[in-house]
Every structure is written in structure tokens, then in C-alpha cells.
Design a protein around this motif. Structure first.
Motif, mmCIF file in Angstrom:
data_model
loop_
_atom_site.group_PDB
_atom_site.id
_atom_site.type_symbol
_atom_site.label_atom_id
_atom_site.label_comp_id
_atom_site.label_asym_id
_atom_site.label_seq_id
_atom_site.Cartn_x
_atom_site.Cartn_y
_atom_site.Cartn_z
ATOM 1 N N VAL A 122 13.853 54.535 -90.149
ATOM 2 C CA VAL A 122 14.325 54.840 -88.796
ATOM 3 C C VAL A 122 15.065 53.645 -88.197
ATOM 4 C CG1 VAL A 122 13.627 55.507 -86.468
ATOM 5 C CG2 VAL A 122 12.406 56.445 -88.466
ATOM 6 N N GLN A 123 16.269 53.923 -87.679
ATOM 7 C CA GLN A 123 17.031 52.918 -86.950
ATOM 8 C C GLN A 123 17.191 53.281 -85.472
ATOM 9 O OE1 GLN A 123 20.508 52.997 -89.580
ATOM 10 N NE2 GLN A 123 19.952 50.949 -90.308
ATOM 11 N N GLN A 179 15.681 55.492 -73.157
ATOM 12 C CA GLN A 179 15.310 56.526 -74.124
ATOM 13 C C GLN A 179 15.469 56.155 -75.591
ATOM 14 O OE1 GLN A 179 13.769 59.184 -73.297
ATOM 15 N NE2 GLN A 179 14.050 59.047 -71.081
ATOM 16 N N VAL A 180 16.252 55.171 -75.943
ATOM 17 C CA VAL A 180 16.560 54.898 -77.350
ATOM 18 C C VAL A 180 15.609 53.832 -77.903
ATOM 19 C CG1 VAL A 180 18.305 54.191 -79.017
ATOM 20 C CG2 VAL A 180 18.974 55.524 -77.003
ATOM 21 N N LEU A 181 14.906 54.187 -78.981
ATOM 22 C CA LEU A 181 14.011 53.261 -79.676
ATOM 23 C C LEU A 181 14.510 53.024 -81.097
ATOM 24 C CD1 LEU A 181 10.514 54.731 -78.686
ATOM 25 C CD2 LEU A 181 11.695 52.776 -77.634
ATOM 26 N N ASP A 182 14.023 51.950 -81.720
ATOM 27 C CA ASP A 182 14.323 51.711 -83.128
ATOM 28 C C ASP A 182 13.135 52.102 -84.006
ATOM 29 O OD1 ASP A 182 12.513 49.726 -82.558
ATOM 30 O OD2 ASP A 182 13.789 48.057 -83.223
ATOM 31 N N HIS A 183 12.255 52.932 -83.462
ATOM 32 C CA HIS A 183 11.065 53.396 -84.174
ATOM 33 C C HIS A 183 10.580 54.673 -83.488
ATOM 34 C CE1 HIS A 183 9.566 51.158 -80.706
ATOM 35 N NE2 HIS A 183 8.493 51.929 -80.772
ATOM 36 N N LEU A 184 9.586 55.303 -84.065
ATOM 37 C CA LEU A 184 8.957 56.469 -83.450
ATOM 38 C C LEU A 184 7.750 56.010 -82.637
ATOM 39 C CD1 LEU A 184 8.857 58.970 -86.464
ATOM 40 C CD2 LEU A 184 10.650 58.737 -84.733
ATOM 41 N N ASN A 185 7.709 56.388 -81.369
ATOM 42 C CA ASN A 185 6.489 56.128 -80.610
ATOM 43 C C ASN A 185 5.475 57.240 -80.920
ATOM 44 O OD1 ASN A 185 7.094 58.362 -79.002
ATOM 45 N ND2 ASN A 185 7.843 57.153 -77.285
ATOM 46 N N PRO A 186 4.241 57.143 -80.468
ATOM 47 C CA PRO A 186 3.242 58.164 -80.834
ATOM 48 C C PRO A 186 3.642 59.587 -80.455
ATOM 49 C CG PRO A 186 2.135 56.220 -79.986
ATOM 50 C CD PRO A 186 3.608 55.995 -79.777
#
Length: 207
Positions: free
Chosen positions: A159-160, A43-50
Motif C-alpha cells: 500500500v502506498q 483523508q489520504v494515508l500511506d497505510h490502512l487504518n483499522p
């Protein structure tokens, strides 16, 4: 059950994972490491997905958390029409600071400590939330085009971390028209002294 004291005995393999040393320590101490590791991986990203970017774009409020250089915390609400939160790109979000903010608590914290946490929650339809953590900077109003004359400046967040806030305990709320007492001199109706702090101090000063 009391929580254990924080020590340096966390597993070295958790140093590469998202999150703080404190949360890693408690995951080990309370035996939730496997569950946490799955969450980080899934679930954790270093950016926003669409899907995250679309979610941010339709939110009408965001809770903003900041802390000063000493770690003293503050949380605040920012709100506006859908679209007031700007997704600049997959790694950048901006929100406006409106006219009327004289205390500058969160902006002052950002001047000392750029780390911010944003929480956006859909209380009405999807009953889901999105955390966005990152580093913030304050930029002039002219940085982004806007017709809203109330906007004085912007906060830009690099975003981090971005991850879901599950719906388990999110209440459902039904949007209704808001009643605003703009034309009144009654401070309680306007909300400025809703909790009676100023009234109590004036009363104590007169007694």
C-alpha cells in the motif's frame, strides 16, 4: 470549458503532496488547490487504518486497474466471498487469482509495471468506497494458506495510498441470490459470448 495544456507551472509547494503532476496542475489551473490540499491532509494515508482494514475484510468484490510499460490500461473485477481479500498488515493487501484466467491481462501488466489501483465499494449498506493504490507482485499459491482449490496464485499489493471514495454518486444495490448456468452448453447463458463477438465472427467467416 476546455482544459488547459499540461505545463511545468504548478506551484513547487505541491510537489510534496500525494497525487500526480497532472492533478496538481489542474488543481492550480481550475482553482481547486485549497480543497484538494484539505482532502490530502484529512483523508489520504500511506497505510490502512483499522477502519479501512475492516472494510477490506468484508468486501466481496474489488475493481483492479493496471497498465503495461507503455501506459496502456486495463481494468478488471475480482470477486469472492467476504474475506477473499486478505489484509496481511496495515501496509499489505493480497487478492487471489482463480483458475480459469487464461488471458492474464492484469497479471501481464503487473509483470511490466507494478503500479496498481484497487477500488472497493459497499453498494448495499454504507454506500462508501475505498481506494488503495500501490505496487503489486505475483506470488505462488502456497504463499498464503487457503482451502479454496480454485486459487492458483496471489497478487500482493504494498500500500502506498489509501483514501475514501465519497458516497455522493454510489447507487444502492440489493444483494440477491445468483443464478449460474453451469450445466448448459449455451454460450450466451454461460456468459462467455454474451456480447456476440464470437458468433458474429463465425457468421462473417461463413458468409
Amino acid at each position: 470549458m476546455s482544459l488547459p495544456e499540461l505545463t511545468d507551472t504548478t506551484s513547487p509547494d505541491r510537489d510534496e503532496l500525494p497525487g500526480s503532476r497532472g492533478e496538481h496542475f489542474l488543481q492550480c489551473a481550475l482553482e481547486t488547490s485549497d480543497r484538494a490540499t484539505r482532502f490530502y491532509a484529512d483523508q489520504v494515508l500511506d497505510h490502512l487504518n483499522p477502519a479501512m482494514a475492516e472494510f477490506v475484510g468484508r468486501m466481496e468484490m474489488a475493481f483492479i486497474s493496471t497498465a503495461d510499460a507503455d501506459g496502456e490500461c486495463d481494468s478488471t473485477l475480482r470477486a469472492g466471498p467476504a474475506g477473499f481479500l486478505r489484509v496481511i498488515d496495515s501496509r499489505t493487501v493480497a487478492y487471489p487469482e482463480y483458475r480459469g484466467n487464461g488471458v492474464m491481462a492484469s497479471l501481464g501488466n503487473i509483470m511490466e509495471n507494478p503500479h496498481v489501483g484497487m477500488l472497493m465499494v459497499d453498494f448495499a449498506d454504507d454506500l462508501i468506497g475505498l481506494h488503495v493504490n500501490g505496487r503489486a507482485r505475483i506470488v505462488p499459491r502456497e504463499e498464503f494458506e487457503t482451502e479454496d482449490k480454485k486459487v492458483e496464485r496471489w497478487v500482493v499489493v504494498d500500500v502506498q495510498e489509501a483514501y475514501v471514495h465519497c458516497r455522493k454518486h454510489i447507487p444502492r444495490m440489493v444483494p440477491v441470490d445468483r443464478v449460474r448456468n453451469w450445466g448448459t452448453d449455451d454460450v450466451k447463458s454461460k456468459g462467455g459470448d454474451f456480447f456476440g463477438v464470437k458468433a458474429d465472427r463465425m457468421s462473417n467467416a461463413d458468409s
